[in-house]
Design an enzyme around this catalytic site. Structure first.
Site, PDB file in Angstrom:
ATOM      1  N   ASP A   1      -1.107  -0.877   6.012  1.00  0.00           N
ATOM      2  CA  ASP A   1      -1.310  -0.107   7.535  1.00  0.00           C
ATOM      3  C   ASP A   1      -3.008  -0.090   7.906  1.00  0.00           C
ATOM      4  OD1 ASP A   1      -2.088   1.939   5.322  1.00  0.00           O
ATOM      5  OD2 ASP A   1      -2.180   3.357   6.852  1.00  0.00           O
TER       6      ASP A   1
ATOM      7  N   ASP B   1       0.103   5.186   1.048  1.00  0.00           N
ATOM      8  CA  ASP B   1      -0.029   6.103   2.242  1.00  0.00           C
ATOM      9  C   ASP B   1      -0.144   5.189   3.394  1.00  0.00           C
ATOM     10  OD1 ASP B   1       0.051   8.751   3.094  1.00  0.00           O
ATOM     11  OD2 ASP B   1      -1.992   9.211   2.492  1.00  0.00           O
TER      12      ASP B   1
ATOM     13  N   ASP C   1       0.876  -1.192  -0.174  1.00  0.00           N
ATOM     14  CA  ASP C   1      -0.023   0.163  -0.050  1.00  0.00           C
ATOM     15  C   ASP C   1       0.958   1.171   0.162  1.00  0.00           C
ATOM     16  OD1 ASP C   1      -2.487   1.588   0.431  1.00  0.00           O
ATOM     17  OD2 ASP C   1      -1.695   1.743   2.395  1.00  0.00           O
TER      18      ASP C   1
HETATM   19 MG   LIG Z   1      -2.372   3.066   3.605  1.00  0.00          MG
END
Ligand SMILES: [Mg+2]
Length: 264
Positions: A209, A15, A13
């Site tokens: 995250d 961000d 991923d």
């Molecule tokens: Mg993310």
């Protein structure tokens, strides 16, 4: 089961994993250098549906990372590739959102207001009531209802802004039809990443995250899952949830340290 040594490819991923907004996270360039050095395929898998593959490639280049546009899977690109498997070239589609409109045209579809086979909805900050009305009429008339990504909100300077999931919810409320969604945590995006990397799910890891998209989606796709605590999920949040990643690291630096141990 929890060993990193059998992982042959990484879907990551953006961000909260590689960068936070416009700042690279610690270990970013070293992590990619390590993967390149060991010829480990890597794809960036992002639910962002408004930016192009090239813009992500340029962003990573500013952080000292080389990743070609083809290794970047945005929700718009994944949606266009998914639809290519479902509909012949030239199929007429009504699309909301410039990101997905661009991707559909590049994939050979015809954007149209009338007589459409599908309504395709991506994030659109210029959304109007007329767009929602046209989409509603087509969905009620039997057009396929496709969403790029399900994110209900996203952060901006002033707090939380409505995301594509909120637009999809408006159309679902108006029509009583639920959308087919391509982006994380749904399978098509992970399947595309595995296809691009040329590995089976059992030998690939999803690094993310966000538990309910990156980790849940990776698990559902049969991939190994690695959570990093450099984004939206804290150790305390992780302890409270029943979505369990295979491994947890503070961030890319710690993941890289562990990876280096496996390749000595
Ligand atoms: Mg993310």
């Amino acid at each position: 089961m929890n060993s990193l040594s059998s992982i042959r490819a990484f879907a990551v991923d953006g961000d909260g994993v590689l960068y936070r907004g416009n700042e690279p996270l610690p270990g970013l360039a070293d992590f990619f250098a390590f993967l390149h050095q060991h010829a480990v395929p890597v794809t960036l898998v992002t639910n962002n549906a408004t930016q192009t593959q090239q813009s992500f490639s340029d962003k990573l280049a500013r952080f000292g990372v080389t990743l070609p546009p083809d290794a970047i899977i945005t929700a718009s690109i994944a949606t266009a590739e998914y639809l290519q498997k479902q509909f012949p070239p030239g199929t007429r589609m009504f699309a909301i959102g410039n990101g997905v409109r661009h991707a559909l045209e590049a994939a050979g579809f015809t954007l149209a207001e009338r007589d459409v086979a599908a309504v395709v909805v991506g994030m659109d900050t210029s959304l109007t009531y007329a767009h929602l009305r046209t989409a509603t009429v087509h969905i009620n008339n039997g057009a396929a209802f496709i969403g790029t990504n399900p994110d209900k909100s996203f952060p901006f300077e002033g707090g939380l802004a409505p995301g594509n999931g909120a637009i999809l919810a408006a159309l679902a409320a108006a029509t009583g039809v639920e959308p087919f969604i391509v982006g994380k945590p749904y399978p098509p995006m992970f399947e595309l990443a595995l296809q691009k990397m040329g590995v089976d799910a059992a030998h690939a890891a999803m690094v993310g995250d966000r538990l309910e998209t990156d980790i849940l989606g990776g698990k559902n796709a049969g991939m190994r899952t690695i959570a990093v605590l450099s984004g939206v999920t804290s150790a305390a949040m992780l302890a409270e949830r029943d979505i369990r990643p295979d491994r947890v690291f503070d961030g890319l630096e710690d993941l890289l340290t562990a990876l280096r141990e496996t390749r000595k």
